[in-house]
Design a protein around this motif. Structure first.
Motif, mmCIF file in Angstrom:
data_model
loop_
_atom_site.group_PDB
_atom_site.id
_atom_site.type_symbol
_atom_site.label_atom_id
_atom_site.label_comp_id
_atom_site.label_asym_id
_atom_site.label_seq_id
_atom_site.Cartn_x
_atom_site.Cartn_y
_atom_site.Cartn_z
ATOM 1 N N UNK A 1 -1.081 12.365 -8.048
ATOM 2 C CA UNK A 1 0.022 11.849 -7.239
ATOM 3 C C UNK A 1 0.593 10.589 -7.871
ATOM 4 N N UNK A 2 -0.297 9.720 -8.382
ATOM 5 C CA UNK A 2 0.162 8.508 -9.055
ATOM 6 C C UNK A 2 0.918 8.864 -10.329
ATOM 7 N N UNK A 3 0.393 9.796 -11.104
ATOM 8 C CA UNK A 3 1.090 10.210 -12.330
ATOM 9 C C UNK A 3 2.482 10.732 -11.992
ATOM 10 N N UNK A 4 2.601 11.467 -10.883
ATOM 11 C CA UNK A 4 3.905 11.976 -10.458
ATOM 12 C C UNK A 4 4.838 10.822 -10.093
ATOM 13 N N UNK B 1 0.832 -1.188 0.000
ATOM 14 C CA UNK B 1 0.000 0.000 0.000
ATOM 15 C C UNK B 1 0.873 1.247 0.000
ATOM 16 N N UNK B 2 0.371 2.284 -0.638
ATOM 17 C CA UNK B 2 1.093 3.530 -0.746
ATOM 18 C C UNK B 2 0.329 4.609 0.004
ATOM 19 N N UNK B 3 1.058 5.488 0.656
ATOM 20 C CA UNK B 3 0.430 6.606 1.354
ATOM 21 C C UNK B 3 0.154 7.730 0.360
ATOM 22 N N UNK C 1 -2.357 -4.232 -13.223
ATOM 23 C CA UNK C 1 -1.123 -4.419 -12.446
ATOM 24 C C UNK C 1 -0.856 -3.189 -11.585
ATOM 25 N N UNK C 2 -0.979 -2.005 -12.175
ATOM 26 C CA UNK C 2 -0.742 -0.771 -11.424
ATOM 27 C C UNK C 2 -1.777 -0.589 -10.309
ATOM 28 N N UNK C 3 -3.037 -0.914 -10.599
ATOM 29 C CA UNK C 3 -4.086 -0.792 -9.585
ATOM 30 C C UNK C 3 -3.786 -1.709 -8.395
ATOM 31 N N UNK C 4 -3.354 -2.922 -8.677
ATOM 32 C CA UNK C 4 -3.023 -3.856 -7.592
ATOM 33 C C UNK C 4 -1.780 -3.393 -6.837
ATOM 34 N N UNK C 5 -0.774 -2.935 -7.568
ATOM 35 C CA UNK C 5 0.478 -2.500 -6.939
ATOM 36 C C UNK C 5 0.276 -1.315 -6.008
ATOM 37 N N UNK C 6 -0.559 -0.361 -6.415
ATOM 38 C CA UNK C 6 -0.756 0.854 -5.630
ATOM 39 C C UNK C 6 -2.027 0.826 -4.783
#
Length: 120
Positions: free
Chosen positions: A13-16, A1-3, A38-43
């Motif tokens: 924020x994700x684009x950054x 998980x990402x803060x 993949x990105x949705x699961x990773x973040x």
């Protein structure tokens, strides 16, 4: 998980964060980005949020969408991104940092700046 913070929309924020990875060469220019799933699961994000982030990167001229294949990093994407980040830093962040250095009485020699110390 990402803060995530409340300063800007999560998709920006994700684009950054994805842009920072591009600056580090991941993925390389001409290569495909990881899929939305993949990105949705990773973040830990909704795929629609990831889609908005990728679209923002398309709008910024960093990625291109290839129908049925996904998103690909455009040639010179890292140069465009680096130039935009430099401008943002020099216009937004540096004046604040320079003022703080002046208030603290720090000079360039006090900073002991070295790329080697930063692992570069």
């Amino acid at each position: 998980m990402t803060d995530w913070n409340n300063q800007s929309p999560i998709y920006l924020q994700l684009a950054d964060r994805l842009g920072q990875a591009l600056l580090d060469g991941t993925p390389p220019e001409g290569q495909a980005m990881p899929s939305v799933r993949v990105l949705a699961a990773e973040y830990g994000l909704n795929p629609l949020t990831v889609n908005r982030a990728l679209q923002a990167m398309v709008d910024a001229g960093l990625l291109e969408s290839r129908r049925g294949l996904g998103m690909f990093v455009l040639p010179q994407a890292s140069e465009r991104l680096r130039a935009a980040e430099r401008e943002r830093f020099l216009n937004s962040e540096w004046p604040i940092l320079a003022a703080k250095l002046r208030r603290l009485g720090l000079s360039p020699s006090d900073l002991q700046w070295s790329y080697e110390e930063q692992g570069q």
